[in-house]
Design an enzyme around this catalytic site. Structure first.
Site, PDB file in Angstrom:
ATOM      1  N   GLY A  78     -28.447 -20.296 -20.944  1.00  0.00           N
ATOM      2  CA  GLY A  78     -28.047 -21.431 -21.777  1.00  0.00           C
ATOM      3  C   GLY A  78     -26.909 -22.204 -21.145  1.00  0.00           C
ATOM      4  O   GLY A  78     -26.939 -23.441 -21.080  1.00  0.00           O
ATOM      5  N   ASP A 128     -27.378  -8.262 -20.156  1.00  0.00           N
ATOM      6  CA  ASP A 128     -28.782  -7.980 -20.491  1.00  0.00           C
ATOM      7  C   ASP A 128     -29.723  -8.005 -19.287  1.00  0.00           C
ATOM      8  O   ASP A 128     -30.862  -7.553 -19.387  1.00  0.00           O
ATOM      9  CB  ASP A 128     -29.308  -8.996 -21.524  1.00  0.00           C
ATOM     10  N   THR A 164     -27.069  11.078   0.407  1.00  0.00           N
ATOM     11  CA  THR A 164     -25.790  11.445   1.004  1.00  0.00           C
ATOM     12  C   THR A 164     -24.740  10.430   0.590  1.00  0.00           C
ATOM     13  O   THR A 164     -25.022   9.222   0.551  1.00  0.00           O
ATOM     14  CB  THR A 164     -25.865  11.500   2.543  1.00  0.00           C
ATOM     15  N   VAL A 165     -23.525  10.903   0.301  1.00  0.00           N
ATOM     16  CA  VAL A 165     -22.460   9.973  -0.085  1.00  0.00           C
ATOM     17  C   VAL A 165     -22.084   9.070   1.082  1.00  0.00           C
ATOM     18  O   VAL A 165     -21.594   7.950   0.880  1.00  0.00           O
ATOM     19  CB  VAL A 165     -21.192  10.716  -0.598  1.00  0.00           C
ATOM     20  N   ASN A 181     -23.958   7.479   3.200  1.00  0.00           N
ATOM     21  CA  ASN A 181     -24.902   6.367   3.402  1.00  0.00           C
ATOM     22  C   ASN A 181     -25.105   6.089   4.893  1.00  0.00           C
ATOM     23  O   ASN A 181     -25.070   4.946   5.341  1.00  0.00           O
ATOM     24  CB  ASN A 181     -24.412   5.098   2.690  1.00  0.00           C
ATOM     25  N   ASN A 182     -25.330   7.167   5.652  1.00  0.00           N
ATOM     26  CA  ASN A 182     -25.421   7.043   7.112  1.00  0.00           C
ATOM     27  C   ASN A 182     -26.800   7.389   7.667  1.00  0.00           C
ATOM     28  O   ASN A 182     -26.939   7.673   8.849  1.00  0.00           O
ATOM     29  CB  ASN A 182     -24.382   7.966   7.766  1.00  0.00           C
ATOM     30  N   GLY A 219     -17.840  10.653   7.331  1.00  0.00           N
ATOM     31  CA  GLY A 219     -18.066  10.995   8.733  1.00  0.00           C
ATOM     32  C   GLY A 219     -17.630   9.835   9.606  1.00  0.00           C
ATOM     33  O   GLY A 219     -16.534   9.305   9.463  1.00  0.00           O
ATOM     34  N   GLU A 239     -12.448   8.642   7.396  1.00  0.00           N
ATOM     35  CA  GLU A 239     -11.908   9.905   7.930  1.00  0.00           C
ATOM     36  C   GLU A 239     -12.019  10.050   9.442  1.00  0.00           C
ATOM     37  O   GLU A 239     -11.178  10.688  10.077  1.00  0.00           O
ATOM     38  CB  GLU A 239     -12.566  11.102   7.232  1.00  0.00           C
ATOM     39  N   GLN A 258     -17.813  13.717  -3.711  1.00  0.00           N
ATOM     40  CA  GLN A 258     -19.159  14.310  -3.789  1.00  0.00           C
ATOM     41  C   GLN A 258     -19.482  14.791  -5.201  1.00  0.00           C
ATOM     42  O   GLN A 258     -20.627  15.097  -5.498  1.00  0.00           O
ATOM     43  CB  GLN A 258     -19.264  15.502  -2.839  1.00  0.00           C
TER      44      GLN A 258
END
Length: 813
Positions: A151, A197, A560-561, A563-564, A607, A661, A696
């Protein structure tokens, strides 16, 4: 972020190398430097841009406002807030105010909209729009960025179309000079959709939807514990007057027993079917039932189905202790999720680029999300499609309505249909195939949702599903057992890995694993895990020459956290980790704002992959994020310290620095902390925080639950197809030894793709366990821009106005 169509093919490798100091946004490198369109060559000098939020508020609107204002100032434009939406535009005066860089500090993590939103009847009239045009001209505003629903955006387009006529009328009545009609002849409009929505066609996700899902899932998780204690049935009513997206995705994410949405009304006799399903679930020792109802739910005769009606049915027919919970405006509140902040920031930057590139003939456009790509679509095409959905539902053409909603909605609904069609054991098909499912690598939130989906989809397909505990090590020891439909009940909301997972690779256990494959007659294997899962499949594939037992279809789903994993833009678990990082950074920033002149150094996991640090930095409003993919030296560290020293002279007296890291073996977190402490002495002090394994843990986010559920269901369908294709009837066994029978299922740009792992080897940096190309690197300049660093940013992909698929109106450009 939702997936599109599913294909099985090799992904062409782009010639670009994203591991360079300056990320680029092109899918392929241009042939020469002169082909590049660098955003620093686009000047906003002389442009005046107004930003407003209109309609219902949504979490993430402030992130969009912040990005628009900072990007506008960055390119040299004058920026104005229009307070209280169109009402403020009509009222003028102090409602239209010029803003500075510092004005949008500390709003990234705030829900709602700090510039206000209001419904405005006056703007619906020509007189109201005439007054609004006059007020804008007084400030010289001829560019508007509108954040709102269909709208609000339709109103903006009408305003644009009438603009020249409104100015001429103002000139005729003497309110403005005639020269002003020529000077301010054109109004450019760019829209961003802010709506919890997710009811706007043309974009996979609207700003606020993911945060609203977070609120719903938080409530559902809390309700589940009390419902289980008392064996109760809960009927939850969620928002969605005209669109069932929130109800549908939350039902998928929590494993609800039933969902009612406007686009998919239940068949005649649904009352009996619902009661039968609830009874069967109780008979399987399930102690609770969850039914989700969208506020706009209807039956096939377009009559409303209310939460109270459902409750009364369950009580009268089954006598179950049943409660109704109406979530209401809780869904609009709270802090925005990491996804919404990143989405809004990307859209805000692209909206300013669109205004800089706009010509008098450019139609009003909407900045949208398709897969993980930002695209521009003609506003009125999107509005037309959105209106067509409602017309289709009014005419009871529900299949057409679902199709018009777009592939994201359609995929979610298809997954829900597949997973909710459980028949009695006698009615289920029998494929005589045994399919094993296992977790490999470090635990990631969403793994359990993926296992649950795989097990149930496999049972629906007629397979005997086997669960392997503790990765390849457990596989070699025979830790394998059949897993039933009921055994995975309630798994979607649980973090970690219920099956157990280890990083051990299969190479040293090949003979024992082959023996277990033979003993249990395993015909196909689904591996849910990270980089170790990918390496594991490569090793099993290479061992096929020696062990025929491995000549079966095998597929991997990335979880995997870090994302590699090569071959996928997203991994299950990364979104949950990103939200953990963002929440922690919010608390740390709050602490820093109290003490003033403080810089926090935060170390993230990943990593060698800088995804968490980079995207966490963008969503938390960090000043800098150090990653392995973009090498840095002592000069850059010094420049960052100097930048923070200058920042401390402003009203924003705090700093946030993220470090991956493994970004550099010498510039450790301690080193950077000590350097900043020494160089900032007398100007700011430092603190450091290593987030560690909390990234994790925790309950999976709605995205990770939904992504895990959908991608695993697709993986099992692929397995079923491959089993039929590779079954040798004469020998009575499955034999598959081609490369395309060992695949990774990943999301690439806008599509879910099955890619042979052998073909992904060229795309992998095995030493550092990362893909050679990573899509998110192109977003890194956004964090630097929004933190006021001067940086190069290739916007060659921007400016291409696409059309809405399936739209039968075309907007002239």
């Amino acid at each position: 972020m939702d997936s599109g169509s599913t294909q099985s093919k090799k992904t062409p490798q782009s010639p670009k190398d994203l591991r360079t100091p300056t990320p680029i946004t092109k899918a392929k490198l241009p042939s020469s430097k002169t082909d590049k369109k660098l955003f620093e060559n686009l000047s906003g000098a002389g442009k005046v841009i107004g930003v407003l939020t209109s309609g219902g508020d949504a979490q993430g609107m402030n992130a969009a406002v912040r990005a628009v204002v900072r990007m506008g100032i960055y390119v040299g434009a004058k920026m104005y807030f229009v307070y209280e939406g169109y009402q403020g535009m009509v009222d003028g005066g102090n409602n239209i105010v010029e803003v500075t860089w510092e004005c949008v500090s500390s709003i990234l993590q705030v829900g709602g909209t700090v510039i206000g939103s209001a419904r405005c009847q006056a703007f619906r009239t020509r007189e109201g729009r005439l007054q609004a045009a006059y007020n804008l001209i007084q400030k010289g505003i001829t560019n508007l960025c509108v954040i709102g629903g269909d709208g609000s955006l339709t109103g903006a387009n009408l305003f644009r179309e009438e603009w020249n006529g409104l100015l001429e009328e103002l000139a005729r009545t003497g309110k403005i000079e005639k020269e002003a009609v020529t000077k301010y002849a054109y109004l450019n409009i760019v829209g961003m959709v802010g709506s919890i929505d997710n009811d706007f066609c043309g974009t996979d996700m609207t700003i606020g939807t993911d945060s609203a899902l977070h609120r719903i899932i938080e409530v559902v998780d809390a309700i589940m514990t009390t419902a289980q204690s008392h064996q109760r049935t809960f009927v939850l009513e969620v928002m969605g007057r005209h669109c069932g997206y929130l109800a549908l995705v939350s039902a998928l994410a929590c494993g609800a027993d039933w969902v009612f949405i406007p686009e998919y009304p239940p068949e005649e006799g649904w009352e009996k079917q619902l009661c039968v399903k609830l009874s069967e679930n109780r008979a399987r020792k399930k102690r609770l039932n969850i039914i989700i109802v969208a506020e706009g739910a209807i039956d096939i005769h377009n009559k409303p189905i209310s939460s109270e009606k459902v409750k009364d049915l369950v009580v009268s027919q089954l006598g179950y202790d049943t409660r109704v919970t109406i979530l209401g405006h809780v869904q609009r509140g709270g802090t925005p999720s990491a996804f919404d902040r990143i989405l809004a920031s990307r859209m805000g930057v692209d909206a300013v680029l669109a205004l800089l590139e706009a010509t008098p003939n450019t139609p009003a456009c909407v900045v949208s999300l398709s897969g993980n790509q930002s695209v521009r679509l003609p506003l009125m095409e999107c509005v037309h499609m959105t209106q067509e959905v409602q017309k289709a539902m009014d005419n009871r053409q529900f299949d057409e309505a679902v199709k018009l909603r777009g592939r994201s909605f359609e995929n979610n609904l298809n997954t829900y249909k597949m997973l909710s069609q459980k028949k009695s054991d006698a009615e289920l098909p029998k494929s005589n195939f045994n399919v094993a499912v296992m977790n490999v690598g470090a635990p990631a939130a969403g793994m359990n949702a993926a296992v649950r989906s795989a097990v149930r989809m496999g049972i629906i397909e007629g397979h005997k599903m086997l669960a392997v505990s503790n990765g390849f090590e457990g596989f070699s020891k025979g830790q394998i057992k059949e897993i039933s439909w009921g055994a995975v009940g309630g798994w979607t909301g649980q973090g970690g890995s219920i099956l157990g997972t280890k990083r051990t690779l299969p190479a040293k256990y090949l003979e024992k694993i082959a023996e277990q494959m033979r003993v249990h007659n395993i015909n196909a294997l689904l591996v849910i895990g990270g980089f170790e899962a990918y390496l594991g499949l490569l090793e099993l594939s290479a061992a096929r020459e020696k062990y025929e037992e491995f000549c079966v279809p095998m597929v991997m789903v990335p979880a995997t956290v870090s994302n590699n994993v090569p071959g996928s833009d997203f991994s299950i678990g990364a979104d949950t980790a990103l939200n953990t990082i963002t929440d922690t950074c919010d608390r740390i920033k709050q602490s820093a704002s109290g003490t003033k002149r403080r810089v926090f150094i935060i170390e993230t996991m990943g990593g060698y992959c800088g995804y968490l640090a980079s995207m966490g930095g963008l969503s938390a409003g960090a000043d800098v994020a150090y990653i392995f993919e973009e090498q840095f030296d002592i000069r850059e560290l010094q420049a960052n310290v100097e930048h923070l020293t200058e920042k401390m002279k402003t009203s924003i007296q705090r700093g946030l620095v993220l470090r991956n890291e493994n970004c550099n073996e010498n510039y450790t977190t301690d080193f950077i902390y000590q350097l900043y402490s020494e160089e900032g002495k007398g100007v700011f002090d430092c603190r450091k925080n290593v987030l560690g394994h909390m990234q994790q843990g925790g309950a999976p986010s709605p995205f990770d639950r939904n992504f895990g559920t959908k991608i695993s269901a697709k993986a099992i369908q692929w397995i079923s197809h491959k089993l039929k294709e590779s079954y040798r009837k004469e020998e009575g066994k499955v034999f598959a030894n081609t490369d395309d029978s060992v695949c990774l299922l990943g999301m690439r740009t806008r599509t879910l793709l099955f890619q042979p792992v052998a073909e992904l080897k060229d795309q992998t940096d095995f030493v550092h366990r990362i893909p050679k190309e990573q899509w998110w690197l192109k977003l890194r300049p956004l964090m630097k821009i929004l933190a006021k660093y001067k940086i190069s940013y290739d916007v060659s992909d921007s400016g291409q106005l696409e059309h809405v698929p399936g739209c039968n109106i075309q907007t002239s450009s």
